[in-house]
Design an enzyme around this catalytic site. Structure first.
Site, PDB file in Angstrom:
ATOM      1  N   LEU A 231      -5.637  -3.299  -7.668  1.00 16.25           N
ATOM      2  CA  LEU A 231      -5.415  -1.880  -7.982  1.00 16.25           C
ATOM      3  C   LEU A 231      -6.392  -1.419  -9.060  1.00 16.25           C
ATOM      4  O   LEU A 231      -7.005  -2.252  -9.743  1.00 16.25           O
ATOM      5  CB  LEU A 231      -3.988  -1.705  -8.520  1.00 16.25           C
ATOM      6  CG  LEU A 231      -2.847  -1.949  -7.539  1.00 16.25           C
ATOM      7  CD1 LEU A 231      -1.519  -2.090  -8.298  1.00 16.25           C
ATOM      8  CD2 LEU A 231      -2.769  -0.806  -6.521  1.00 16.25           C
TER       9      LEU A 231
ATOM     10  N   ARG B 280     -12.400   5.634 -11.171  1.00 16.72           N
ATOM     11  CA  ARG B 280     -13.311   5.021 -12.150  1.00 16.72           C
ATOM     12  C   ARG B 280     -13.759   6.017 -13.218  1.00 16.72           C
ATOM     13  O   ARG B 280     -14.350   5.622 -14.221  1.00 16.72           O
ATOM     14  CB  ARG B 280     -14.529   4.421 -11.434  1.00 16.72           C
ATOM     15  CG  ARG B 280     -14.225   3.087 -10.774  1.00 16.72           C
ATOM     16  CD  ARG B 280     -15.469   2.467 -10.160  1.00 16.72           C
ATOM     17  NE  ARG B 280     -15.283   1.048  -9.881  1.00 16.72           N
ATOM     18  CZ  ARG B 280     -14.656   0.548  -8.822  1.00 16.72           C
ATOM     19  NH1 ARG B 280     -14.162   1.376  -7.922  1.00 16.72           N
ATOM     20  NH2 ARG B 280     -14.507  -0.752  -8.661  1.00 16.72           N
TER      21      ARG B 280
ATOM     22  N   TYR C 219       4.588   0.693  -2.272  1.00 14.54           N
ATOM     23  CA  TYR C 219       4.765   0.516  -3.710  1.00 14.54           C
ATOM     24  C   TYR C 219       6.245   0.630  -4.085  1.00 14.54           C
ATOM     25  O   TYR C 219       6.696   0.010  -5.039  1.00 14.54           O
ATOM     26  CB  TYR C 219       3.912   1.530  -4.486  1.00 14.54           C
ATOM     27  CG  TYR C 219       2.425   1.335  -4.257  1.00 14.54           C
ATOM     28  CD1 TYR C 219       1.816   0.120  -4.535  1.00 14.54           C
ATOM     29  CD2 TYR C 219       1.625   2.360  -3.743  1.00 14.54           C
ATOM     30  CE1 TYR C 219       0.461  -0.086  -4.311  1.00 14.54           C
ATOM     31  CE2 TYR C 219       0.276   2.174  -3.517  1.00 14.54           C
ATOM     32  CZ  TYR C 219      -0.305   0.947  -3.803  1.00 14.54           C
ATOM     33  OH  TYR C 219      -1.646   0.750  -3.580  1.00 14.54           O
TER      34      TYR C 219
ATOM     35  N   ASP D  85     -15.812  -1.928 -16.304  1.00 15.18           N
ATOM     36  CA  ASP D  85     -15.994  -2.090 -14.868  1.00 15.18           C
ATOM     37  C   ASP D  85     -17.169  -3.013 -14.542  1.00 15.18           C
ATOM     38  O   ASP D  85     -17.024  -3.986 -13.804  1.00 15.18           O
ATOM     39  CB  ASP D  85     -16.216  -0.703 -14.253  1.00 15.18           C
ATOM     40  CG  ASP D  85     -16.316  -0.717 -12.745  1.00 15.18           C
ATOM     41  OD1 ASP D  85     -15.725  -1.621 -12.120  1.00 15.18           O
ATOM     42  OD2 ASP D  85     -16.976   0.172 -12.178  1.00 15.18           O
TER      43      ASP D  85
ATOM     44  N   LYS E 297     -10.527  -8.178 -12.254  1.00 18.43           N
ATOM     45  CA  LYS E 297     -11.102  -7.831 -13.544  1.00 18.43           C
ATOM     46  C   LYS E 297     -11.327  -6.327 -13.593  1.00 18.43           C
ATOM     47  O   LYS E 297     -11.491  -5.733 -12.521  1.00 18.43           O
ATOM     48  CB  LYS E 297     -12.400  -8.581 -13.807  1.00 18.43           C
ATOM     49  CG  LYS E 297     -13.445  -8.564 -12.703  1.00 18.43           C
ATOM     50  CD  LYS E 297     -13.953  -7.271 -12.119  1.00 18.43           C
ATOM     51  CE  LYS E 297     -14.602  -6.284 -13.067  1.00 18.43           C
ATOM     52  NZ  LYS E 297     -15.016  -5.031 -12.305  1.00 18.43           N
TER      53      LYS E 297
ATOM     54  N   SER F 238       0.837  -1.199   0.000  1.00 20.13           N
ATOM     55  CA  SER F 238       0.000   0.000   0.000  1.00 20.13           C
ATOM     56  C   SER F 238       0.873   1.250   0.000  1.00 20.13           C
ATOM     57  O   SER F 238       2.011   1.227   0.463  1.00 20.13           O
ATOM     58  CB  SER F 238      -0.894  -0.010   1.254  1.00 20.13           C
ATOM     59  OG  SER F 238      -1.540   1.226   1.432  1.00 20.13           O
TER      60      SER F 238
ATOM     61  N   TYR G  38     -19.526  -7.904 -16.755  1.00 18.32           N
ATOM     62  CA  TYR G  38     -20.294  -9.038 -16.224  1.00 18.32           C
ATOM     63  C   TYR G  38     -21.360  -9.486 -17.224  1.00 18.32           C
ATOM     64  O   TYR G  38     -21.606 -10.671 -17.398  1.00 18.32           O
ATOM     65  CB  TYR G  38     -20.957  -8.672 -14.888  1.00 18.32           C
ATOM     66  CG  TYR G  38     -19.948  -8.496 -13.779  1.00 18.32           C
ATOM     67  CD1 TYR G  38     -19.348  -9.598 -13.192  1.00 18.32           C
ATOM     68  CD2 TYR G  38     -19.574  -7.235 -13.347  1.00 18.32           C
ATOM     69  CE1 TYR G  38     -18.411  -9.438 -12.197  1.00 18.32           C
ATOM     70  CE2 TYR G  38     -18.638  -7.061 -12.350  1.00 18.32           C
ATOM     71  CZ  TYR G  38     -18.055  -8.167 -11.778  1.00 18.32           C
ATOM     72  OH  TYR G  38     -17.119  -8.018 -10.796  1.00 18.32           O
TER      73      TYR G  38
HETATM   74  P1  NAD Z   1     -10.944   1.379  -4.658  1.00 19.47           P
HETATM   75  O1  NAD Z   1     -10.925   2.753  -5.212  1.00 19.47           O
HETATM   76  O2  NAD Z   1     -11.824   1.095  -3.494  1.00 19.47           O
HETATM   77  O3  NAD Z   1      -9.476   0.963  -4.232  1.00 19.47           O
HETATM   78  C1  NAD Z   1      -8.383   1.091  -5.086  1.00 19.47           C
HETATM   79  C2  NAD Z   1      -7.138   1.031  -4.211  1.00 19.47           C
HETATM   80  O4  NAD Z   1      -6.007   0.958  -5.072  1.00 19.47           O
HETATM   81  C3  NAD Z   1      -6.930   2.278  -3.369  1.00 19.47           C
HETATM   82  O5  NAD Z   1      -7.539   2.226  -2.107  1.00 19.47           O
HETATM   83  C4  NAD Z   1      -5.439   2.304  -3.194  1.00 19.47           C
HETATM   84  O6  NAD Z   1      -5.088   1.441  -2.127  1.00 19.47           O
HETATM   85  C5  NAD Z   1      -4.927   1.656  -4.476  1.00 19.47           C
HETATM   86  N1  NAD Z   1      -4.394   2.634  -5.450  1.00 19.47           N
HETATM   87  C6  NAD Z   1      -3.083   2.691  -5.816  1.00 19.47           C
HETATM   88  N2  NAD Z   1      -2.900   3.646  -6.726  1.00 19.47           N
HETATM   89  C7  NAD Z   1      -4.094   4.225  -6.932  1.00 19.47           C
HETATM   90  C8  NAD Z   1      -4.517   5.291  -7.775  1.00 19.47           C
HETATM   91  N3  NAD Z   1      -3.672   5.946  -8.602  1.00 19.47           N
HETATM   92  N4  NAD Z   1      -5.807   5.646  -7.750  1.00 19.47           N
HETATM   93  C9  NAD Z   1      -6.696   4.999  -6.939  1.00 19.47           C
HETATM   94  N5  NAD Z   1      -6.347   3.968  -6.127  1.00 19.47           N
HETATM   95  C10 NAD Z   1      -5.061   3.580  -6.125  1.00 19.47           C
HETATM   96  O7  NAD Z   1     -11.271   0.412  -5.874  1.00 19.47           O
HETATM   97  P2  NAD Z   1     -11.851  -1.069  -5.828  1.00 19.47           P
HETATM   98  O8  NAD Z   1     -13.318  -0.986  -6.022  1.00 19.47           O
HETATM   99  O9  NAD Z   1     -11.332  -1.778  -4.671  1.00 19.47           O
HETATM  100  O10 NAD Z   1     -11.252  -1.676  -7.182  1.00 19.47           O
HETATM  101  C11 NAD Z   1      -9.956  -2.208  -7.258  1.00 19.47           C
HETATM  102  C12 NAD Z   1      -9.916  -3.297  -8.333  1.00 19.47           C
HETATM  103  O11 NAD Z   1     -10.826  -4.311  -7.979  1.00 19.47           O
HETATM  104  C13 NAD Z   1     -10.330  -2.828  -9.728  1.00 19.47           C
HETATM  105  O12 NAD Z   1      -9.604  -3.555 -10.683  1.00 19.47           O
HETATM  106  C14 NAD Z   1     -11.793  -3.225  -9.824  1.00 19.47           C
HETATM  107  O13 NAD Z   1     -12.237  -3.422 -11.135  1.00 19.47           O
HETATM  108  C15 NAD Z   1     -11.772  -4.510  -9.031  1.00 19.47           C
HETATM  109  N6  NAD Z   1     -13.091  -4.795  -8.439  1.00 19.47           N
HETATM  110  C16 NAD Z   1     -13.610  -6.027  -8.640  1.00 19.47           C
HETATM  111  C17 NAD Z   1     -14.831  -6.334  -8.123  1.00 19.47           C
HETATM  112  C18 NAD Z   1     -15.398  -7.711  -8.329  1.00 19.47           C
HETATM  113  O14 NAD Z   1     -16.581  -7.916  -8.040  1.00 19.47           O
HETATM  114  N7  NAD Z   1     -14.608  -8.664  -8.789  1.00 19.47           N
HETATM  115  C19 NAD Z   1     -15.544  -5.391  -7.392  1.00 19.47           C
HETATM  116  C20 NAD Z   1     -14.968  -4.140  -7.155  1.00 19.47           C
HETATM  117  C21 NAD Z   1     -13.728  -3.864  -7.692  1.00 19.47           C
END
Ligand code: NAD
Length: 398
Positions: free
Chosen positions: A137, A231, A118, A244, A160, A95, A248
């Site tokens: 990420l 996003r 990182y 995103d 994904k 992180s 699905y």
């Molecule tokens: P989020 O915004 O909640 O978290 C992203 C995390 O990435 C941040 O908290 C941070 O720790 C890190 N990060 C590092 N560099 C960053 C940057 N430049 N900008 C933003 N965040 C940065 O997002 P999320 O919803 O947890 O999504 C993360 C991944 O998980 C994505 O690839 C998303 O498509 C995937 N996702 C999958 C599902 C699923 O159902 N499989 C659901 C939600 C998200």
């Protein structure tokens, strides 16, 4: 329609402003200087996701996984699933936010030296507690961080969508092959009991010959801009809702028919003047034609009432799923000869743990990965074709 034409103009005028690796992205509006940059960086505590009350047990002999990115999905779903599965556990976190990392590490019972930034990530190469890396990420960072994980000699499970372009996906697959390590895309619905039951029902002819499908993956994005939500940043999210959420529906159209499309038509809307959609599309609609003659209408939107649904129409009935691909509570009903039947198919919540178990089996037992990098690559090629079809207004043959 006026909005759509407007968005197409926007599309053409902005060409050349995008990423070299992803030609279609050049079509979206030019990036704003205030957008979140395309680099891994610390972010505040996410707006969802709970930590365990007590550190989960580490099962002897299970695979230690480093979780990269501590956002909502990592904390809310990925880490609990790694802990729940028999053959995986969380071994490290990566992180850019030291306070958040320390809090998460403490909740998972991790020692201080299992917290990486990182900048220190490459050192996991020397950490034998880590056998695999889970990339959680923003999408625009998946390819680089997957390559770095393979360079460190670890297996990778990547969220994904796999990446922003087919070129990036190809790089990730090549890195996996070079390292001789597994690459899995975290397509959870392939492990979700309700979707698996729907696949079986349709294969067994529950609705006869499939003629048409409709999928919808919609919600309304709250007030946000590319300055505060990745996003909405094209360099991190590509075209937006299709990669995103609409992914699905695309996936469902393929695994429910058991086919891959041969051609596609599409439209993409980017309303002018809406601060949420200066870089990504608000809505994408695609019509996929399959070799059997079946046609799927796939809709996804960041600017519509919430809807998560699949409808499959065949010569002998209709199968409905709503929600179709949620985290929990997915449902199936079958309508045949005027009678509607609810199908009980199991607990959707199991999908996360089963996905991790499958990854572990592939590593430990050498079994085939059901959702490999090649599937992610296939899907990015389809997404690129959808954007080409939307830009041209014509049919793109695959
Ligand atoms: P989020 O915004 O909640 O978290 C992203 C995390 O990435 C941040 O908290 C941070 O720790 C890190 N990060 C590092 N560099 C960053 C940057 N430049 N900008 C933003 N965040 C940065 O997002 P999320 O919803 O947890 O999504 C993360 C991944 O998980 C994505 O690839 C998303 O498509 C995937 N996702 C999958 C599902 C699923 O159902 N499989 C659901 C939600 C998200």
């Amino acid at each position: 329609m006026g909005r759509l034409i407007q968005s197409r103009r926007h599309f053409l005028q902005a060409s050349g402003a995008g990423l070299a690796a992803a030609p279609w992205i050049a079509g979206c509006a030019a990036a704003q200087s205030s957008s979140i940059p395309r680099k891994a960086m610390g972010m505040p505590w996410p707006n969802w996701g709970e930590l365990p009350d007590t550190p989960p047990e580490v099962k002897p002999g299970s695979i230690g996984v480093a979780v990269v990115g501590l956002g909502g999905y990592a904390i809310g779903k990925a880490m609990p699933a790694l802990s729940a599965a028999e053959r995986t556990h969380v071994a490290a976190v990566v992180s850019g936010n030291p306070e958040k990392a320390a809090k998460v590490a403490a909740a998972y019972g991790l020692p201080d030296d299992a917290v990486y930034s990182y900048d220190t990530f490459a050192r996991i190469a020397d950490d034998d507690r880590i056998e695999a890396v889970y990339i959680v990420l923003p999408t625009g960072l998946h390819a680089d961080w997957t390559e770095m994980a393979f360079a460190a000699g670890k297996h990778v499970i990547c969220e994904k969508p796999m990446a922003l372009s087919s070129a990036e996906c190809a790089r990730m697959i090549a890195a996996s092959q070079k390292a001789g390590k597994k690459l899995m895309i975290a397509y959870r619905c392939h492990f979700e009991p309700v979707n698996l039951t729907a696949i079986d029902l349709l294969r067994d002819g529950a609705v006869g010959t499939i003629g048409a499908l409709e999928t919808a993956n919609n919600y309304r994005f709250g007030p946000a801009t590319p300055a505060n939500d990745w996003r909405l940043v094209k360099a991190l999210a590509g075209g937006g809702p299709l990669e995103d959420y609409g992914l699905y529906g695309l996936q469902a159209a393929m695994y429910l028919t058991g086919e891959e499309p041969v051609s596609v038509r599409a439209s993409a809307e980017q309303p002018v003047g809406d601060p949420r959609f200066t870089e990504v599309f608000a809505t994408v609609r695609a019509e996929l034609s399959f070799p059997s003659g079946a046609v799927a209408k796939v809709e996804t939107s960041y600017d519509s009432d919430p809807l998560n649904r699949v409808i499959v129409e065949g010569t002998g009935g209709v199968l409905r799923m709503q929600p179709a691909n949620g985290y929990s509570g997915n449902t199936i009903t079958l309508e045949r000869s005027g009678i509607t039947e609810a199908i009980s198919a199991g607990d959707s919540d199991l999908q996360f743990e089963r996905m991790c178990a499958h990854f572990a089996d592939a590593i430990r037992d050498g079994t085939e990965i059901r959702t490999p990098g090649e599937m992610g690559l296939r899907d990015l090629k389809l997404i690129e074709a959808i954007y080409r079809a939307a830009a041209s207004g014509g049919t793109v043959t695959l």
